[in-house]
Design a protein around this motif. Structure first.
Motif, PDB file in Angstrom:
ATOM      1  N   THR A  63      -0.059   4.268   7.544  1.00 23.23           N
ATOM      2  CA  THR A  63      -0.912   3.739   6.472  1.00 23.23           C
ATOM      3  C   THR A  63      -2.107   4.089   6.435  1.00 23.23           C
ATOM      4  N   GLN A  64      -2.942   4.958   7.392  1.00 26.08           N
ATOM      5  CA  GLN A  64      -3.953   5.709   6.832  1.00 26.08           C
ATOM      6  C   GLN A  64      -3.596   6.992   5.975  1.00 26.08           C
ATOM      7  N   LEU A  72      -4.494   6.892  -1.770  1.00 30.77           N
ATOM      8  CA  LEU A  72      -5.130   6.075  -2.876  1.00 30.77           C
ATOM      9  C   LEU A  72      -6.384   6.383  -3.074  1.00 30.77           C
ATOM     10  N   ASN A  73      -7.254   6.362  -1.909  1.00 35.15           N
ATOM     11  CA  ASN A  73      -8.645   6.708  -2.135  1.00 35.15           C
ATOM     12  C   ASN A  73      -8.950   8.069  -3.003  1.00 35.15           C
ATOM     13  N   ILE A  77       0.910  -1.296  -0.106  1.00 28.77           N
ATOM     14  CA  ILE A  77       0.127   0.151  -0.032  1.00 28.77           C
ATOM     15  C   ILE A  77       1.113   0.910   0.005  1.00 28.77           C
ATOM     16  N   LEU A 126      -3.665   5.168   2.572  1.00 25.13           N
ATOM     17  CA  LEU A 126      -4.856   4.978   2.119  1.00 25.13           C
ATOM     18  C   LEU A 126      -5.814   6.000   1.717  1.00 25.13           C
ATOM     19  N   GLN A 167     -11.154   0.323  -2.178  1.00 24.80           N
ATOM     20  CA  GLN A 167     -10.871  -0.741  -1.199  1.00 24.80           C
ATOM     21  C   GLN A 167     -11.614  -1.389  -0.754  1.00 24.80           C
ATOM     22  N   TRP A 185      -2.503  -1.367  10.649  1.00 22.18           N
ATOM     23  CA  TRP A 185      -3.553  -0.576  10.016  1.00 22.18           C
ATOM     24  C   TRP A 185      -3.783   0.655  10.817  1.00 22.18           C
ATOM     25  N   ALA A 244      -8.107  -2.076  -7.323  1.00 16.44           N
ATOM     26  CA  ALA A 244      -8.675  -2.168  -5.944  1.00 16.44           C
ATOM     27  C   ALA A 244      -7.524  -3.010  -5.130  1.00 16.44           C
ATOM     28  N   ILE A 245      -7.779  -2.589  -3.886  1.00 16.83           N
ATOM     29  CA  ILE A 245      -6.852  -3.247  -2.760  1.00 16.83           C
ATOM     30  C   ILE A 245      -7.731  -4.018  -1.775  1.00 16.83           C
ATOM     31  N   ALA A 246      -7.077  -5.160  -1.328  1.00 13.72           N
ATOM     32  CA  ALA A 246      -7.616  -5.655  -0.134  1.00 13.72           C
ATOM     33  C   ALA A 246      -6.769  -5.676   0.908  1.00 13.72           C
ATOM     34  N   PRO A 247      -6.926  -4.784   1.933  1.00 10.48           N
ATOM     35  CA  PRO A 247      -5.811  -4.726   2.877  1.00 10.48           C
ATOM     36  C   PRO A 247      -5.861  -6.155   3.729  1.00 10.48           C
TER      37      PRO A 247
END
Ligand code: PMT
Length: 409
Positions: free
Chosen positions: A143-144, A150-151, A104, A147, A157, A138, A128-131
């Motif tokens: 990480t946030q 990416l969003n 990610i 994300l 997601q 997380w 799409a990602i599946a964390p």
């Protein structure tokens, strides 16, 4: 429940899904996901990151997907077979499951120093990602932030879920189960851009009778028109497909009306087009029919046989002439001067839009791939060579943008 049991997953039929597997213990669930995607009708190719390959072997994914597994960015043999750019173009969607914290972060940075991240950077298709990670990783601000980046870039997601983790902790960070991921992947194709609208598509050839057993026809397979009908249904439209004779399966959620001749196509179209918002004419309708088809099989007698042909009605022009009629999209099949001939058809037939393709010499007719030049009176879009399924979705997206700008709600 299997993906194929659920009506929502009909959107996976004929889709090319590139599944990226990065380094996480959840990589074993990706093997099950390959099966679910395939059961839903998708063609799946797997790209394993170096970390992913530590958890599951390429052989497992090769056996399950039925395709070679891709691992190296700079591998002469792999590049010769299908390089990163080709894989990026091949995919209708890219799903990275599991997406580790490291992957990610790399994706957020726009890195291109391994195969999976390079493909994600090179694709125009949805990603799409599946964390999947430890709950502390997380929750970490880094990480946030990744994300959110990416969003903002439009990366979808899927998950994660909450629960017991492989590390012994409990919390957010578990990868979703294979069934949920397959559902979410199908959802990538459900755009809703034509929700509430009715679309009629014509497809395939017409057959014009010579006698009870012979006919005049052409090489249209119907693939282009069927792909458009499928894309329209996935975009949320009520979709009618008026089809000449083909060997294709009716796309899910599409109502098909079978016809043989141009006259029958005209009757079927005029019968229902009054309720339609959009009409897309991808059929290869015969311009001429035999003036008087023989009632009995014509016997082999004379050396020469002359058939007199008369003009068929032009289905598309008749629809375009309807007062307050649907947004009308024609096709132009040309062997030369593509743009000039297409512009002439756009104007002469008074269309809202035309999708022009070069035909002949192995192009367009009965091919899996095609390329289109889409014209309106003010716009032009070149859609480079790709699968008819992908082109159909691109065309539907252009039509949706146009119709919403011409006829705002
Ligand atoms: O079916 P495939 O094997 O997937 O191939 C796809 C395709 C090449 C058939 C398709 O992409 C395509 O180009 N369809 C239109 C073929 C055609 O008849 O083109 P045209 O340039 O001759 O006709 C112009 C337009 O008028 C077309 O939208 C056609 O549907 C329509 N038309 C033509 C004649 C007629 N009598 N009635 C019509 O409605």
């Amino acid at each position: 429940m299997h993906a194929s049991d659920n009506p929502a997953n009909t959107s996976l039929i004929n889709k090319r899904i590139l599944l990226g597997v990065s380094g996480s213990i959840a990589a074993y669930k990706a093997a099950e996901l390959v099966r679910r995607l395939k059961e839903g009708g998708a063609d799946v190719r797997v790209v394993l990151s170096q970390g992913g390959a530590e958890f599951v072997t390429p052989l497992t994914f090769q056996a399950l997907s039925g395709n070679p597994v891709h691992t190296e960015l700079l591998d002469v043999e792999a590049e010769a077979a299908m390089g990163h750019i080709e894989l990026a173009r091949w995919a209708d969607a890219i799903v990275v499951a599991p997406a580790s914290a490291n992957f990610i972060s790399r994706l957020a940075q726009g890195r291109a120093d391994d195969l999976l991240s390079a493909i994600c950077l090179a694709t125009g298709s949805p990603v799409a990602i599946a964390p999947a990670m430890n709950q502390q990783m997380w929750a970490n601000a880094a990480t946030q932030k990744n994300l959110k980046t990416l969003n903002d870039r439009g990366v979808a997601q899927f998950g994660p879920a909450e629960g017991d983790q492989a590390c012994g902790e409990t919390g957010l960070g578990r990868m979703l189960e294979a069934d949920d991921l397959a559902q979410n992947t199908a959802g990538l194709f459900e755009t809703g851009s034509l929700a509430g609208l009715t679309v009629m598509v014509t497809a395939g050839p017409t057959q014009e009778a010579i006698d009870p057993v012979r006919y005049l026809s052409n090489r249209s397979s119907g693939k282009m028109g069927y792909a458009i009908a499928r894309a329209a249904a996935e975009a949320g439209a009520k979709t009618l497909l008026v089809s000449g004779p083909t060997s294709l399966t009716t796309p899910a959620r599409v109502q098909r009306i079978d016809i043989e001749s141009a006259q029958q196509m005209l009757d079927a179209v005029l019968g229902q087009v009054g309720d339609c918002n959009i009409f897309i004419s991808a059929a290869a309708v015969a311009d001429y029919r035999v003036a008087e088809p023989a009632a009995q099989k014509i016997k082999k007698q004379q050396e020469k046989l002359t058939l007199q042909l008369v003009r068929n009605p032009d289905v598309l022009s008749e629809v375009a002439a309807i007062k307050n009629g649907p947004f009308t999209v024609g096709f132009a099949a040309e062997t030369e001067n593509l743009e000039a001939h297409a512009r002439k058809k756009l104007q002469n037939k008074k269309l809202d839009m035309i999708a022009a393709n070069l035909v002949g010499e192995g192009k367009a007719f009965d091919q899996e791939d095609n390329e289109l030049l889409v014209l309106t009176n003010t716009e032009q879009h070149r859609l480079p060579k790709t699968s008819k399924e992908k082109l159909a979705r691109q065309l539907i997206s252009i039509v949706a943008d146009s119709i919403h700008s011409v006829r705002p709600d």
